[in-house]
Design a protein around this motif. Structure first.
Motif, PDB file in Angstrom:
ATOM      1  N   UNK A 112       0.822  -1.204   0.000  1.00 11.14           N
ATOM      2  CA  UNK A 112       0.000   0.000   0.000  1.00 11.14           C
ATOM      3  C   UNK A 112       0.856   1.254   0.000  1.00 11.14           C
ATOM      4  N   UNK A 113       1.986   1.230   0.727  1.00  7.29           N
ATOM      5  CA  UNK A 113       2.885   2.380   0.737  1.00  7.29           C
ATOM      6  C   UNK A 113       3.460   2.626  -0.661  1.00  7.29           C
ATOM      7  N   UNK A 114       3.832   1.548  -1.348  1.00 11.75           N
ATOM      8  CA  UNK A 114       4.357   1.685  -2.707  1.00 11.75           C
ATOM      9  C   UNK A 114       3.273   2.188  -3.656  1.00 11.75           C
ATOM     10  N   UNK A 115       2.064   1.673  -3.491  1.00 11.49           N
ATOM     11  CA  UNK A 115       0.966   2.108  -4.359  1.00 11.49           C
ATOM     12  C   UNK A 115       0.713   3.605  -4.200  1.00 11.49           C
ATOM     13  N   UNK A 116       0.637   4.068  -2.964  1.00 12.54           N
ATOM     14  CA  UNK A 116       0.387   5.490  -2.713  1.00 12.54           C
ATOM     15  C   UNK A 116       1.514   6.353  -3.271  1.00 12.54           C
ATOM     16  N   UNK A 117       2.747   5.891  -3.107  1.00 14.13           N
ATOM     17  CA  UNK A 117       3.891   6.631  -3.630  1.00 14.13           C
ATOM     18  C   UNK A 117       3.769   6.808  -5.142  1.00 14.13           C
ATOM     19  N   UNK A 118       3.460   5.723  -5.832  1.00 13.81           N
ATOM     20  CA  UNK A 118       3.397   5.778  -7.292  1.00 13.81           C
ATOM     21  C   UNK A 118       2.218   6.619  -7.777  1.00 13.81           C
ATOM     22  N   UNK A 119       1.081   6.506  -7.099  1.00 16.18           N
ATOM     23  CA  UNK A 119      -0.075   7.333  -7.460  1.00 16.18           C
ATOM     24  C   UNK A 119       0.255   8.814  -7.300  1.00 16.18           C
ATOM     25  N   UNK A 120       0.971   9.144  -6.231  1.00 13.10           N
ATOM     26  CA  UNK A 120       1.366  10.537  -6.004  1.00 13.10           C
ATOM     27  C   UNK A 120       2.293  11.054  -7.094  1.00 13.10           C
ATOM     28  N   UNK A 121       3.020  10.142  -7.742  1.00 15.63           N
ATOM     29  CA  UNK A 121       3.923  10.524  -8.834  1.00 15.63           C
ATOM     30  C   UNK A 121       3.228  10.442 -10.195  1.00 15.63           C
ATOM     31  N   UNK A 122       1.943  10.201 -10.207  1.00 14.47           N
ATOM     32  CA  UNK A 122       1.208  10.239 -11.460  1.00 14.47           C
ATOM     33  C   UNK A 122       1.036   8.916 -12.163  1.00 14.47           C
ATOM     34  N   UNK A 123       1.379   7.815 -11.509  1.00 10.65           N
ATOM     35  CA  UNK A 123       1.208   6.500 -12.108  1.00 10.65           C
ATOM     36  C   UNK A 123      -0.130   5.889 -11.688  1.00 10.65           C
ATOM     37  N   UNK A 124      -0.615   4.965 -12.503  1.00 13.71           N
ATOM     38  CA  UNK A 124      -1.656   4.069 -12.033  1.00 13.71           C
ATOM     39  C   UNK A 124      -0.952   2.907 -11.351  1.00 13.71           C
ATOM     40  N   UNK A 125      -1.530   2.379 -10.293  1.00 11.94           N
ATOM     41  CA  UNK A 125      -0.877   1.287  -9.573  1.00 11.94           C
ATOM     42  C   UNK A 125      -1.916   0.312  -9.061  1.00 11.94           C
ATOM     43  N   UNK A 126      -1.672  -0.966  -9.302  1.00  4.85           N
ATOM     44  CA  UNK A 126      -2.524  -2.023  -8.772  1.00  4.85           C
ATOM     45  C   UNK A 126      -1.654  -2.995  -8.003  1.00  4.85           C
ATOM     46  N   UNK A 127      -2.296  -3.764  -7.104  1.00  5.09           N
ATOM     47  CA  UNK A 127      -1.544  -4.585  -6.156  1.00  5.09           C
ATOM     48  C   UNK A 127      -2.049  -6.022  -6.167  1.00  5.09           C
ATOM     49  N   UNK A 128      -1.099  -6.982  -6.146  1.00  2.08           N
ATOM     50  CA  UNK A 128      -1.399  -8.378  -5.845  1.00  2.08           C
ATOM     51  C   UNK A 128      -0.702  -8.698  -4.529  1.00  2.08           C
ATOM     52  N   UNK A 129      -1.484  -8.951  -3.470  1.00  2.00           N
ATOM     53  CA  UNK A 129      -0.859  -9.260  -2.179  1.00  2.00           C
ATOM     54  C   UNK A 129      -1.449 -10.524  -1.563  1.00  2.00           C
ATOM     55  N   UNK A 130      -2.123 -11.318  -2.388  1.00  2.00           N
ATOM     56  CA  UNK A 130      -2.620 -12.617  -1.941  1.00  2.00           C
ATOM     57  C   UNK A 130      -2.935 -13.459  -3.183  1.00  2.00           C
ATOM     58  N   UNK A 131      -3.226 -14.752  -2.949  1.00  5.67           N
ATOM     59  CA  UNK A 131      -3.522 -15.627  -4.085  1.00  5.67           C
ATOM     60  C   UNK A 131      -2.318 -15.863  -4.968  1.00  5.67           C
ATOM     61  N   UNK A 132      -1.149 -16.055  -4.360  1.00  5.99           N
ATOM     62  CA  UNK A 132       0.092 -16.149  -5.129  1.00  5.99           C
ATOM     63  C   UNK A 132       0.261 -17.479  -5.855  1.00  5.99           C
ATOM     64  N   UNK A 133      -0.643 -18.425  -5.618  1.00  5.24           N
ATOM     65  CA  UNK A 133      -0.543 -19.683  -6.347  1.00  5.24           C
ATOM     66  C   UNK A 133      -0.810 -19.481  -7.833  1.00  5.24           C
ATOM     67  N   UNK A 134      -1.556 -18.436  -8.171  1.00  2.00           N
ATOM     68  CA  UNK A 134      -1.910 -18.183  -9.558  1.00  2.00           C
ATOM     69  C   UNK A 134      -2.141 -16.686  -9.754  1.00  2.00           C
ATOM     70  N   UNK A 135      -1.225 -16.030 -10.423  1.00  2.24           N
ATOM     71  CA  UNK A 135      -1.347 -14.581 -10.606  1.00  2.24           C
ATOM     72  C   UNK A 135      -1.755 -14.194 -12.022  1.00  2.24           C
ATOM     73  N   UNK A 136      -2.047 -15.182 -12.881  1.00  3.08           N
ATOM     74  CA  UNK A 136      -2.289 -14.872 -14.289  1.00  3.08           C
ATOM     75  C   UNK A 136      -3.472 -13.945 -14.491  1.00  3.08           C
ATOM     76  N   UNK A 137      -4.602 -14.255 -13.851  1.00  6.59           N
ATOM     77  CA  UNK A 137      -5.801 -13.443 -14.081  1.00  6.59           C
ATOM     78  C   UNK A 137      -5.598 -11.995 -13.640  1.00  6.59           C
ATOM     79  N   UNK A 138      -5.106 -11.742 -12.415  1.00  7.21           N
ATOM     80  CA  UNK A 138      -4.876 -10.334 -12.044  1.00  7.21           C
ATOM     81  C   UNK A 138      -3.789  -9.674 -12.885  1.00  7.21           C
ATOM     82  N   UNK A 139      -2.780 -10.447 -13.321  1.00 17.04           N
ATOM     83  CA  UNK A 139      -1.744  -9.886 -14.191  1.00 17.04           C
ATOM     84  C   UNK A 139      -2.355  -9.441 -15.519  1.00 17.04           C
ATOM     85  N   UNK A 140      -3.162 -10.306 -16.135  1.00 16.92           N
ATOM     86  CA  UNK A 140      -3.794  -9.976 -17.408  1.00 16.92           C
ATOM     87  C   UNK A 140      -4.763  -8.810 -17.249  1.00 16.92           C
ATOM     88  N   UNK A 141      -5.498  -8.793 -16.135  1.00 16.13           N
ATOM     89  CA  UNK A 141      -6.469  -7.723 -15.916  1.00 16.13           C
ATOM     90  C   UNK A 141      -5.782  -6.373 -15.738  1.00 16.13           C
TER      91      UNK A 141
END
Length: 225
Positions: free
Chosen positions: A15-44
């Motif tokens: 969350x700290x990294x996300x807020x930092x990047x948003x403040x710098x003008x980036x869009x930022x999304x986070x995966x912090x659970x469900x690490x057995x399969x990240x394909x769907x959130x990665x593609x989304x």
């Protein structure tokens, strides 16, 4: 606006990294659970760049870096508290583009992201406005495509398709995104029309020696690796 995907199991850190990047003008999304399969959130997320921790549950960051590299050349930056030389070597050999050790300075993180994004997505000259991918050059001013000594005069739709794919190099562009680029004002275009346009473009690219360049990702869309 560039989109950064953060893969990090420490929710506070993510969350700290996300807020930092948003403040710098980036869009930022986070995966912090469900690490057995990240394909769907990665593609989304369709990220322009990935920030990846090493110590995540189920499979480590090295594993997921290699898996992402099988389908995408999106820049990957490892962000980890591990500091041994072997960890850095493994990160680079897995397909990583850079390595940042925790705790990090926020300005260093942003500067590294900006440098990678410039190298990956903003290779253009101010005078001629060029996009280059794998020695194929698209001139945004005259809508011509160059490969070696060959020059291809593009139609309006061919230019729009190639520009979208080249600007998103290493990322899958969905059929829906391409259709919106081509026929934004027509809600009733048949999807077969896109297929016909894509096949015609591929045939023209083959004629100048650029074969098998635009890849089809079944059920997803198209990709220039």
């Amino acid at each position: 606006m560039y989109n950064v995907l953060i893969i990090e199991d420490d929710k506070d850190m993510a969350e700290a990294m996300r807020k930092l990047l948003v403040n710098w003008g980036y869009q930022a999304s986070v995966i912090c659970e469900g690490f057995e399969q990240i394909w769907k959130p990665f593609e989304a997320a369709e990220p322009h760049i990935v920030l990846l921790d090493i110590n995540i549950p189920a499979f480590d960051g090295f594993y997921w870096c290699r898996k992402i590299r099988e389908v995408s050349s999106v820049p990957i930056v490892f962000v980890s508290s591990r500091d041994s030389a072997m960890d850095i070597v493994l990160a680079m050999n897995s397909g990583g583009d850079d390595y940042i050790q925790k705790p990090f300075d926020a300005h260093v993180l942003v500067a590294k992201l900006q440098a990678i994004i410039r190298r990956t997505y903003e290779y253009r000259t101010a005078e001629t406005q060029l996009i280059e991918c794998s020695q194929v050059i698209l001139n945004l001013n005259d809508t011509k495509l160059y490969y070696g000594e060959e020059c291809l005069e593009l139609t309006k739709n061919e230019f729009r398709m190639l520009r979208t794919l080249m600007e998103n190099r290493g990322r899958v562009v969905t059929r829906e995104s391409l259709m919106k680029q081509l026929w934004n004002d027509d809600l009733y275009v048949n999807e077969n029309t896109l297929t016909v346009n894509m096949n015609r473009l591929r045939k023209r690219l083959e004629e100048i020696g650029v074969g098998d360049w635009i890849q089809t990702k079944k059920g997803m869309g198209y990709l220039i690796p």
